[in-house]
Structure formats: structure tokens, C-alpha cells
Design a protein around this motif. Structure first.
Motif, PDB file in Angstrom:
ATOM      1  N   GLY A   1     -58.390  47.252 -62.707  1.00 29.64           N
ATOM      2  CA  GLY A   1     -57.927  47.828 -63.972  1.00 29.64           C
ATOM      3  C   GLY A   1     -56.437  47.690 -64.216  1.00 29.64           C
ATOM      4  O   GLY A   1     -55.865  48.472 -64.976  1.00 29.64           O
ATOM      5  N   LEU A   2     -55.801  46.703 -63.604  1.00 30.13           N
ATOM      6  CA  LEU A   2     -54.344  46.571 -63.714  1.00 30.13           C
ATOM      7  C   LEU A   2     -53.946  45.679 -64.888  1.00 30.13           C
ATOM      8  O   LEU A   2     -54.575  44.650 -65.132  1.00 30.13           O
ATOM      9  CB  LEU A   2     -53.775  45.987 -62.416  1.00 30.13           C
TER      10      LEU A   2
ATOM     11  N   SER B   1     -77.168  46.422 -68.257  1.00 29.24           N
ATOM     12  CA  SER B   1     -76.292  45.815 -69.254  1.00 29.24           C
ATOM     13  C   SER B   1     -75.670  46.880 -70.133  1.00 29.24           C
ATOM     14  O   SER B   1     -76.356  47.814 -70.571  1.00 29.24           O
ATOM     15  CB  SER B   1     -77.083  44.831 -70.132  1.00 29.24           C
ATOM     16  N   PHE B   2     -74.373  46.743 -70.381  1.00 31.64           N
ATOM     17  CA  PHE B   2     -73.651  47.688 -71.236  1.00 31.64           C
ATOM     18  C   PHE B   2     -72.819  46.900 -72.243  1.00 31.64           C
ATOM     19  O   PHE B   2     -72.233  45.876 -71.918  1.00 31.64           O
ATOM     20  CB  PHE B   2     -72.721  48.576 -70.410  1.00 31.64           C
ATOM     21  N   GLY B   3     -72.745  47.401 -73.466  1.00 31.47           N
ATOM     22  CA  GLY B   3     -71.932  46.753 -74.479  1.00 31.47           C
ATOM     23  C   GLY B   3     -72.493  45.400 -74.866  1.00 31.47           C
ATOM     24  O   GLY B   3     -73.692  45.140 -74.786  1.00 31.47           O
TER      25      GLY B   3
ATOM     26  N   VAL C   1     -62.329  44.987 -72.842  1.00 33.37           N
ATOM     27  CA  VAL C   1     -63.658  44.827 -72.256  1.00 33.37           C
ATOM     28  C   VAL C   1     -64.709  45.163 -73.318  1.00 33.37           C
ATOM     29  O   VAL C   1     -64.774  46.290 -73.797  1.00 33.37           O
ATOM     30  CB  VAL C   1     -63.838  45.733 -71.021  1.00 33.37           C
ATOM     31  N   LEU C   2     -65.527  44.177 -73.665  1.00 36.39           N
ATOM     32  CA  LEU C   2     -66.541  44.369 -74.698  1.00 36.39           C
ATOM     33  C   LEU C   2     -67.916  44.688 -74.110  1.00 36.39           C
ATOM     34  O   LEU C   2     -68.691  45.438 -74.701  1.00 36.39           O
ATOM     35  CB  LEU C   2     -66.648  43.115 -75.568  1.00 36.39           C
TER      36      LEU C   2
ATOM     37  N   SER D   1     -68.941  50.169 -70.239  1.00 33.53           N
ATOM     38  CA  SER D   1     -68.225  48.926 -69.913  1.00 33.53           C
ATOM     39  C   SER D   1     -66.753  49.200 -69.634  1.00 33.53           C
ATOM     40  O   SER D   1     -66.182  48.690 -68.670  1.00 33.53           O
ATOM     41  CB  SER D   1     -68.347  47.926 -71.066  1.00 33.53           C
ATOM     42  N   ARG D   2     -66.149  50.001 -70.484  1.00 31.91           N
ATOM     43  CA  ARG D   2     -64.723  50.279 -70.302  1.00 31.91           C
ATOM     44  C   ARG D   2     -64.488  51.270 -69.166  1.00 31.91           C
ATOM     45  O   ARG D   2     -63.418  51.262 -68.549  1.00 31.91           O
ATOM     46  CB  ARG D   2     -64.116  50.779 -71.615  1.00 31.91           C
TER      47      ARG D   2
END
Length: 368
Positions: A108-109, A138-140, A124-125, A153-154
Motif C-alpha cells: 500500500g505504499l 472477485s471484488f470490484g 484500485v478498481l 478491493s481498496r
């Protein structure tokens, strides 16, 4: 890639059956970050190596979206984007040629462009995650507005792999700037922070700032990077002043900050990162490196963890032992203790996504 994915699923199921932890690994360039411990003999064969699961799944330059497998080298993705005049807006650090996209997202940098462009999680989509039951979740997706409820996702950005193994990620990308100029000028820490505050209130194309120097009264050096159309940059230079840096020297400067190869980041020394409101006053804590318009402040050398955390909390931020060096990490971990509400949500997510407690135990939060 189906064979590689099947192998990863089998490893997860074997670890689950044997009640063994799983340490998700990419290139290992950020292995120092977080509550890291080496794998012990009693852990068994529990390294989940994601590097074979690599490659760009889809890339739509006109749509500014790329979907890539977690084991893909970060440099490979950036090279593909550069061929189309595009880039990752959050300018992620690599910390080594072996850095992978999955490790980039899990850590996450974000780099020097963070304050102007946004954080990694903002781009992040969608994601696919391998959970502790061997399922692929699955997400997003590949558009901005596709989520109801938790945007998982985020949430995976910066989770250090404690919820599962990241398989694929869809990222929003941006065009490269038409032009960039870096300006240099002397300033004390207080003067630099005052300048950053003044410029935040103006429509200036500032994409990165930094200040390096001694204590709060010593004169240091301020760098300001402008990115955008030539007329906008020319106008901003009249407001900001300073001397332009040679383009090669400017590129080397921001790369040294992003990759922490600057002399300030002495490898053997502890490195503390303080995330503070940009409006926070100058810190009287000795040599300091400031980025993000005052929002990120680095302190090198041995420090008292409780004192730093108290100071950060009082100012409305938090303190992280980013790199322990040769020192011993705090007993409660390298990260600032989570607020009760955030800690509760994190525990619930861990229970929901990894009820067996397989993935990266203790890496983000010691008790998880």
C-alpha cells in the motif's frame, strides 16, 4: 496460468488441512516492512510464492485501465504503460528489481506524487483474492462506480496479505505529464512548511515536494516538482521562485526519495515514518526529511516509540517503524496501534475472509 492457479489453490488447501500458516511472497523487496519474521523450520513448507502467476491480463490504454496478475514484476507493468505514454499515478516505490504488482498493492505504499495524485488505494478498481478455503473471490471490476457496501478491493491495499493471496488487480492509470520541472531553494523546516501551506491554496501544478535538513531552525533544501502543460509550469515558476534543477539531476532526486537510496535513509539505522496533517508545525526532533507537502515526515536513527506515537497522535496522525534496521521492534508491533473502531472492522474482515487464520499471521496486526 490455470495450472499455476491450481497449484496455488492446492497449497492453500494443504496448509489449511495441516493447520500451518501461509506466508504470501512476491519478489521479497518489501520483506522488511511490517511485523516480519523469517520462516522457521517448524512452519513447514508454507511460502506461497506468487511470482509464477504473472502477466498482464488486459490493458485498455484508451480506457486508462490495466488488469495484471499479482506476480508480475512492477517494472514490467510500468514499461508497458510507458510505451503508451501512461503511468501509475501514485508513483510506487520498488525497493528492488524483483518488486511485484501484488507486493506493491499489499504494502500500500505511494511515492512522491501521493499528495497531488492520490494514494495507491484510490486507483484500485477491482481484485481477485484466493481465500483460506481455496476459493477465488472477485471484488470490484474495471470501472470506478461498481461497488455497493464495503469496497473490499481498496481495503486489500495496504493489508499486507492478511486476508488472502491477491491474484489479480485492476488499476486506473493516467497519462504521463507533458513537461516536468524541479525547482530548488534554501529554507528552514518552518519556512518550507509555510510555503507548502501557501501553495496548497493556489491552483499550481505541484506534483511533489520535499525538504531535507537538520533541526527546525537549521536551513535545509526544498525541492518542488511541477508537472503539466508548459504554460501552467511557466506561470507557477513565477509564483514559486527558486532555481531549476537539471532534468537528469531532478529525476535522480525523486528516484532517490522514492527508492530510499538517498543518504538520509541509512540502511542500518531505524527509520520512522510519521504521517501527519500537512498543517502540523515543524518537529523539533533532529534531522528530518519531509514529503507530501508536510504530510509525510521521516526520522532516521533510534527513537522512543511511545514518545513518537504520542506526538503523532497529538498532532492528528500516526507513527510507523518503517524499517527496524539493527534495532528491536516495539513489543506491540511496528505499526501505530489501531483505533478501536478500525481494529474491530479489521478483526471482522479477517474472520470473514480468513477464518482459519492462515495468511501472513501477525504481519499487519500481531494478534491476527
Amino acid at each position: 496460468m490455470d495450472f499455476v492457479l491450481s497449484e496455488l489453490c492446492d497449497q492453500v488447501m494443504t496448509a489449511r488441512a495441516g493447520h500451518k500458516p501461509l506466508f504470501v511472497m512476491g519478489g521479497g523487496s518489501k520483506a522488511f516492512y511490517g511485523n516480519y519474521r523469517p520462516v522457521r523450520p517448524q512452519d513447514g513448507h508454507c511460502l506461497l510464492d506468487m511470482t509464477p502467476y504473472r502477466g498482464i491480463v488486459s490493458y485498455h490504454p484508451s480506457e486508462l485501465v490495466v488488469t495484471v496478475r499479482a506476480g508480475t514484476p512492477l517494472a514490467e507493468l510500468e514499461a508497458a504503460l510507458a510505451e503508451n505514454g501512461q503511468m501509475l499515478a501514485f508513483e510506487p516505490p520498488h525497493f528492488g528489481a524483483v518488486a511485484t504488482v501484488g507486493g506493491c498493492v499489499a504494502a500500500g505504499l505511494s511515492g512522491p506524487r501521493r499528495m497531488s495524485a492520490g494514494a495507491l488505494r484510490d486507483f484500485v478498481l477491482g481484485t481477485r483474492l484466493l481465500d483460506s478455503e481455496g476459493r477465488i473471490l472477485s471484488f470490484g471490476g474495471e470501472v470506478m462506480k461498481n461497488v455497493a457496501g464495503y469496497d473490499v478491493s481498496r481495503l486489500l491495499a495496504g493489508s499486507h496479505g492478511i486476508f488472502g493471496a491477491l491474484l489479480d488487480v485492476s488499476l486506473k492509470v493516467v497519462p504521463r505529464p507533458m513537461e516536468e520541472v524541479t525547482l530548488v531553494m534554501p529554507a528552514t523546516q518552518a519556512q518550507a512548511l509555510a510555503s507548502f501551506a501557501l501553495w496548497r491554496g493556489k491552483p499550481l501544478p505541484i506534483s511533489a515536494t520535499s525538504w531535507t535538513g537538520g533541526d527546525e531552525h537549521a536551513e535545509g533544501v526544498m525541492h518542488v516538482r511541477l508537472s503539466g502543460a508548459p504554460p501552467a509550469i511557466a506561470s507557477a515558476r513565477q509564483v514559486i521562485g527558486g532555481d531549476p534543477l537539471d532534468p537528469d539531476a531532478a529525476q535522480a532526486w525523486w528516484l532517490a526519495l522514492r527508492e530510499q537510496t538517498h543518504a538520509f535513509f541509512a540502511p542500518g539505522q531505524p527509520l520512522w515514518r510519521m504521517a501527519l496533517p500537512p498543517t502540523a508545525a515543524a518537529l523539533a526532533m533532529g534531522p528530518t526529511l519531509i514529503e507530501w507537502g508536510g504530510g509525510q515526515r521521516w526520522l532516521s536513527g533510534p527513537r522512543d516509540a511511545a514518545e513518537l506515537r504520542d506526538t503523532a497522535a497529538r498532532l492528528g496522525g500516526h507513527a510507523t517503524l518503517f524499517r527496524a534496521g539493527h534495532s528491536k521492534p516495539p513489543a506491540d508491533g511496528v505499526f501505530h496501534p489501531l483505533a478501536p473502531g478500525i481494529a474491530s472492522i479489521t478483526r471482522r474482515l479477517k474472520q470473514e475472509l480468513d477464518p482459519a487464520g492462515l495468511f501472513n499471521p501477525g504481519r499487519l496486526v500481531l494478534e491476527l
